[in-house]
Design a protein around this motif. Structure first.
Motif, mmCIF file in Angstrom:
data_model
loop_
_atom_site.group_PDB
_atom_site.id
_atom_site.type_symbol
_atom_site.label_atom_id
_atom_site.label_comp_id
_atom_site.label_asym_id
_atom_site.label_seq_id
_atom_site.Cartn_x
_atom_site.Cartn_y
_atom_site.Cartn_z
ATOM 1 N N THR A 1 -87.301 1.147 59.442
ATOM 2 C CA THR A 1 -88.457 0.275 59.220
ATOM 3 C C THR A 1 -88.237 -0.489 57.923
ATOM 4 O O THR A 1 -88.084 0.108 56.853
ATOM 5 C CB THR A 1 -89.763 1.076 59.125
ATOM 6 N N ILE A 2 -88.205 -1.811 58.043
ATOM 7 C CA ILE A 2 -87.952 -2.670 56.898
ATOM 8 C C ILE A 2 -89.229 -3.409 56.525
ATOM 9 O O ILE A 2 -89.846 -4.063 57.369
ATOM 10 C CB ILE A 2 -86.839 -3.692 57.207
ATOM 11 N N GLY A 3 -89.632 -3.292 55.269
ATOM 12 C CA GLY A 3 -90.761 -4.061 54.766
ATOM 13 C C GLY A 3 -90.260 -5.378 54.210
ATOM 14 O O GLY A 3 -89.273 -5.409 53.460
ATOM 15 N N THR B 1 -87.661 -2.043 62.899
ATOM 16 C CA THR B 1 -89.062 -2.456 62.937
ATOM 17 C C THR B 1 -89.341 -3.194 61.638
ATOM 18 O O THR B 1 -89.069 -2.672 60.552
ATOM 19 C CB THR B 1 -90.000 -1.237 63.040
ATOM 20 N N LEU B 2 -89.858 -4.413 61.754
ATOM 21 C CA LEU B 2 -90.128 -5.217 60.562
ATOM 22 C C LEU B 2 -91.621 -5.224 60.256
ATOM 23 O O LEU B 2 -92.435 -5.581 61.098
ATOM 24 C CB LEU B 2 -89.640 -6.648 60.755
ATOM 25 N N GLU B 3 -91.953 -4.804 59.039
ATOM 26 C CA GLU B 3 -93.329 -4.870 58.546
ATOM 27 C C GLU B 3 -93.387 -6.031 57.559
ATOM 28 O O GLU B 3 -92.992 -5.901 56.401
ATOM 29 C CB GLU B 3 -93.713 -3.560 57.849
ATOM 30 N N ILE C 1 -94.992 0.142 50.217
ATOM 31 C CA ILE C 1 -94.501 1.389 49.612
ATOM 32 C C ILE C 1 -95.327 2.567 50.114
ATOM 33 O O ILE C 1 -94.788 3.622 50.475
ATOM 34 C CB ILE C 1 -94.553 1.301 48.069
ATOM 35 N N ASN C 2 -96.638 2.392 50.151
ATOM 36 C CA ASN C 2 -97.531 3.461 50.625
ATOM 37 C C ASN C 2 -97.316 3.775 52.101
ATOM 38 O O ASN C 2 -97.553 4.905 52.546
ATOM 39 C CB ASN C 2 -98.989 3.079 50.371
ATOM 40 N N LYS C 3 -96.867 2.786 52.853
ATOM 41 C CA LYS C 3 -96.556 3.016 54.274
ATOM 42 C C LYS C 3 -95.234 3.747 54.454
ATOM 43 O O LYS C 3 -94.874 4.105 55.571
ATOM 44 C CB LYS C 3 -96.493 1.674 55.023
ATOM 45 N N LYS C 4 -94.514 3.921 53.332
ATOM 46 C CA LYS C 4 -93.230 4.627 53.329
ATOM 47 C C LYS C 4 -92.197 3.960 54.236
ATOM 48 O O LYS C 4 -91.541 4.618 55.049
ATOM 49 C CB LYS C 4 -93.412 6.099 53.707
ATOM 50 N N VAL C 5 -92.091 2.629 54.106
ATOM 51 C CA VAL C 5 -91.028 1.941 54.831
ATOM 52 C C VAL C 5 -89.690 2.481 54.333
ATOM 53 O O VAL C 5 -89.587 3.034 53.230
ATOM 54 C CB VAL C 5 -91.110 0.411 54.631
#
Length: 353
Positions: A60-62, A91-93, A112-116
């Motif tokens: 998962t990439i932010g 998965t792109l956030e 950061i809080n989503k822990k990407v």
């Protein structure tokens, strides 16, 4: 760090690799976490474990960038999203772009809080966003810093971006070669926002290139603001101040829309024009060869697609194909190619709108 660079890393060792102390962090970022020990023949023949197009570990990439209020910035976001969609394991956030530093910091903190797994950040202001980059790295989330660089190398694992000095250098050399046989040649420069370091670097590269051509003199320079309106206004001033010249270098193809309007309104065509960044509109004008526009120097927005590739490799703990190292590089500087009528067909597919 382990003796075997391909051995799995624990969460604790991953955090230490990303941040560590000031001295250790800088060393790791510069050299990568590798070891000369245990390099037996089987490993040398196998090579590094590299990322490829085959589905692998899910990542998962932010992604956080400025507001897409400019053709190049819009292309950056598009390139990142399109690249991520090509990978089944990514998965792109993506955040909604913002030019407000506080807003962008908040958006990155949410990621950061989503822990990407990895962050790709093009900061509105590199210096202002350095602390949030440090925060991500301390949390064990590697950061790919895109183009506008953070003020601390500890705030990112990898930087990828354009070569502003090289952009000016290549523009200057192209113009120099076109005018090298002309006595007392004159050139003018339509720069970008003067308060930005990137603008200063582009001008320095341009000036340094012109030093190789003693027959050429830069007679005028105006700084615009990377907008159509500013390009038209400042170009009009240059045209009024200079009754004739032989070449113009414009730092940005978006502000070049306005510059070209001013040129047409003035009925001037005695000079050649070199653009900057590589818009599809300018490339088509180069191909058509029916205006003063003869070249553009790339500042490729494809860097955002490459940033996704790097982030995916980081998330999967892999290196890059074509390189022997087990880790991705600490810095990747893109080349500013000069697009002319001879090679425009090659570059048209990556031109931005």
């Amino acid at each position: 760090m382990t003796d075997n660079p391909r051995a799995p890393r624990t969460a604790t060792s991953r955090r230490n690799m990303l941040f560590g102390t000031a001295a250790a962090g800088a060393a790791l970022l510069a050299a990568g976490c590798t070891s000369n020990e245990n390099n037996d023949d089987s490993k040398e023949s196998a090579g590094a474990d590299v990322a490829d197009s085959k589905p692998g570990k899910k990542v998962t990439i932010g992604f956080a960038g400025p507001q897409a209020d400019h053709g190049w910035l819009n292309a950056i976001t598009t390139q990142a999203k399109n690249r991520a969609e090509k990978y089944q394991d990514v998965t792109l956030e993506a955040t909604e772009g913002s030019n407000d530093n506080a807003t962008q910091v908040g958006q990155i903190e949410t990621l950061i809080n989503k822990k990407v797994d990895v962050l790709v950040v093009l900061p509105a202001d590199g210096k202002a966003l350095t602390q949030v980059g440090l925060k991500a790295m301390r949390a064990g989330i590697p950061v790919v810093n895109l183009d506008r660089i953070f003020s601390s190398q500890q705030a990112y694992r990898c930087w990828i971006g354009g070569d502003n000095y090289g952009m000016g250098l290549n523009a200057g050399h192209y113009i120099g070669e076109q005018l090298k046989d002309k006595k007392n040649a004159k050139v003018v420069e339509l720069a970008g926002i003067d308060s930005l370091e990137l603008t200063q670097e582009r001008t320095k590269g341009f000036d340094d290139a012109l030093k190789n051509y003693p027959n050429i003199k830069k007679v005028a320079r105006q700084a615009a603001e990377f907008t159509v309106e500013s390009g038209q206004k400042k170009m009009s001033q240059l045209l009024q101040a200079q009754s004739s010249f032989d070449a113009l270098w414009n730092h940005d193809d978006d502000q070049g829309v306005g510059a070209e309007r001013a040129i047409k309104q003035a009925g001037r065509d005695e000079f050649l024009m070199v653009g900057g960044a590589g818009s599809k509109r300018v490339m088509q004008a180069i191909k058509d060869d029916d205006s003063v526009v003869k070249a553009t120097v790339l500042y490729p927005p494809t860097m955002a697609a490459s940033a996704i590739d790097l982030a995916r490799a980081l998330g999967q703990g892999k290196g890059i194909a074509g390189m022997a190292e087990y880790e991705i590089p600490a810095h990747v500087t893109l080349y500013s190619a000069v697009v002319t009528k001879k090679n425009v067909d090659e570059y048209l597919p990556i031109g931005f709108t």
